[in-house]
Write an enzyme that holds these catalytic residues in place. Structure first.
Site, PDB file in Angstrom:
ATOM      1  N   HIS A  49      26.503  62.570  45.232  1.00  0.00           N
ATOM      2  CA  HIS A  49      25.981  63.290  44.398  1.00  0.00           C
ATOM      3  C   HIS A  49      26.030  62.432  43.254  1.00  0.00           C
ATOM      4  CE1 HIS A  49      29.590  65.948  44.473  1.00  0.00           C
ATOM      5  NE2 HIS A  49      29.735  65.173  43.364  1.00  0.00           N
TER       6      HIS A  49
HETATM    7  C1  T46 Z   1      33.540  64.114  43.477  1.00  0.00           C
HETATM    8  C2  T46 Z   1      34.327  64.463  44.981  1.00  0.00           C
HETATM    9  C3  T46 Z   1      35.566  63.486  45.110  1.00  0.00           C
HETATM   10  C4  T46 Z   1      35.235  73.908  41.948  1.00  0.00           C
HETATM   11  O1  T46 Z   1      35.127  75.296  41.993  1.00  0.00           O
HETATM   12  N1  T46 Z   1      35.711  73.073  40.782  1.00  0.00           N
HETATM   13  C5  T46 Z   1      35.578  71.968  40.849  1.00  0.00           C
HETATM   14  O2  T46 Z   1      36.144  71.289  39.964  1.00  0.00           O
HETATM   15  C6  T46 Z   1      35.049  71.132  42.144  1.00  0.00           C
HETATM   16  C7  T46 Z   1      35.006  69.667  41.979  1.00  0.00           C
HETATM   17  C8  T46 Z   1      34.609  71.915  42.976  1.00  0.00           C
HETATM   18  N2  T46 Z   1      34.685  73.131  43.168  1.00  0.00           N
HETATM   19  C9  T46 Z   1      33.676  73.888  44.193  1.00  0.00           C
HETATM   20  C10 T46 Z   1      32.800  73.684  44.431  1.00  0.00           C
HETATM   21  C11 T46 Z   1      32.373  73.872  45.831  1.00  0.00           C
HETATM   22  O3  T46 Z   1      32.398  75.283  46.235  1.00  0.00           O
HETATM   23  O4  T46 Z   1      34.665  73.341  45.231  1.00  0.00           O
HETATM   24  C12 T46 Z   1      33.653  73.244  46.535  1.00  0.00           C
HETATM   25  C13 T46 Z   1      33.730  71.858  46.890  1.00  0.00           C
HETATM   26  O5  T46 Z   1      33.198  71.063  46.071  1.00  0.00           O
HETATM   27  P1  T46 Z   1      31.954  69.718  46.311  1.00  0.00           P
HETATM   28  O6  T46 Z   1      31.060  70.107  47.495  1.00  0.00           O
HETATM   29  O7  T46 Z   1      31.336  69.447  45.168  1.00  0.00           O
HETATM   30  O8  T46 Z   1      33.196  68.921  46.984  1.00  0.00           O
HETATM   31  P2  T46 Z   1      32.967  67.233  47.167  1.00  0.00           P
HETATM   32  O9  T46 Z   1      34.132  66.857  47.911  1.00  0.00           O
HETATM   33  O10 T46 Z   1      31.456  66.873  47.967  1.00  0.00           O
HETATM   34  O11 T46 Z   1      32.951  66.497  45.732  1.00  0.00           O
HETATM   35  C14 T46 Z   1      33.800  66.667  44.813  1.00  0.00           C
HETATM   36  C15 T46 Z   1      33.517  66.690  43.501  1.00  0.00           C
HETATM   37  O12 T46 Z   1      32.442  67.717  43.145  1.00  0.00           O
HETATM   38  C16 T46 Z   1      32.658  65.301  43.178  1.00  0.00           C
HETATM   39  O13 T46 Z   1      32.423  65.174  41.860  1.00  0.00           O
HETATM   40  O14 T46 Z   1      33.542  63.206  43.104  1.00  0.00           O
HETATM   41  O15 T46 Z   1      34.943  65.632  44.885  1.00  0.00           O
END
Ligand code: T46
Length: 132
Positions: A49
């Protein structure tokens, strides 16, 4: 060039190593949030993303992973395989993290609080946004 891997000074001595990261110095913004991801299987890709405004700085503080950054025209793959390396991901850059070692802990510093509305989740929408 979309970004570059920065190498930080290791402040080590006979007791072990230390790396210091300071806002507006090694990290090119005021840090408002830190999160880290770990336990990611090698075949899994995370991120995939972009953000409207959020800037990020990524450090594999343990283990290794690769990061692909895409500015809508070019794509570059970066290796984060030492804890004294970091990669800046600007806003409006599509990022994916992949090839995680089983022991990888990827720490991310961000310039803003978590906001689901700041995410651009489809590549088409990302291209529309960068071409505006
Ligand atoms: C990135 C990579 C390396 C939160 O509640 N707070 C936060 O600060 C973040 C980043 C996520 N969340 C929640 C949202 C989702 O329910 O944690 C869960 C997993 O997040 P996400 O699906 O966005 O995880 P990744 O690993 O795909 O991505 C994250 C970051 O969103 C992204 O910006 O660079 O880690």
């Amino acid at each position: 060039m979309i970004s570059e891997v920065k190498e930080f000074k290791i402040l080590g001595d006979h007791r072990g190593q230390l790396v210091a990261l300071e806002a507006n110095r090694q990290i090119p913004f005021e840090v408002k949030r830190v999160f880290y991801i770990y336990g990611t299987q090698p075949e899994i890709s995370r991120g995939n993303h972009s953000h409207y405004k959020t800037k990020q700085f990524l450090v594999a503080v343990h283990g290794s992973c690769k990061v692909t950054l895409d500015d809508g025209v070019d794509k570059e793959v970066y290796d984060l395989d030492r804890p004294n390396l970091g990669l800046f991901q600007d806003a409006l850059i599509w990022g994916s993290m992949h090839d995680f070692s089983p022991d990888c802990v990827l720490m991310v510093l961000a310039n803003d609080y978590y906001d689901d509305k700041d995410y651009i989740r489809t590549y088409d929408e990302f291209l529309q946004e960068v071409n505006r």
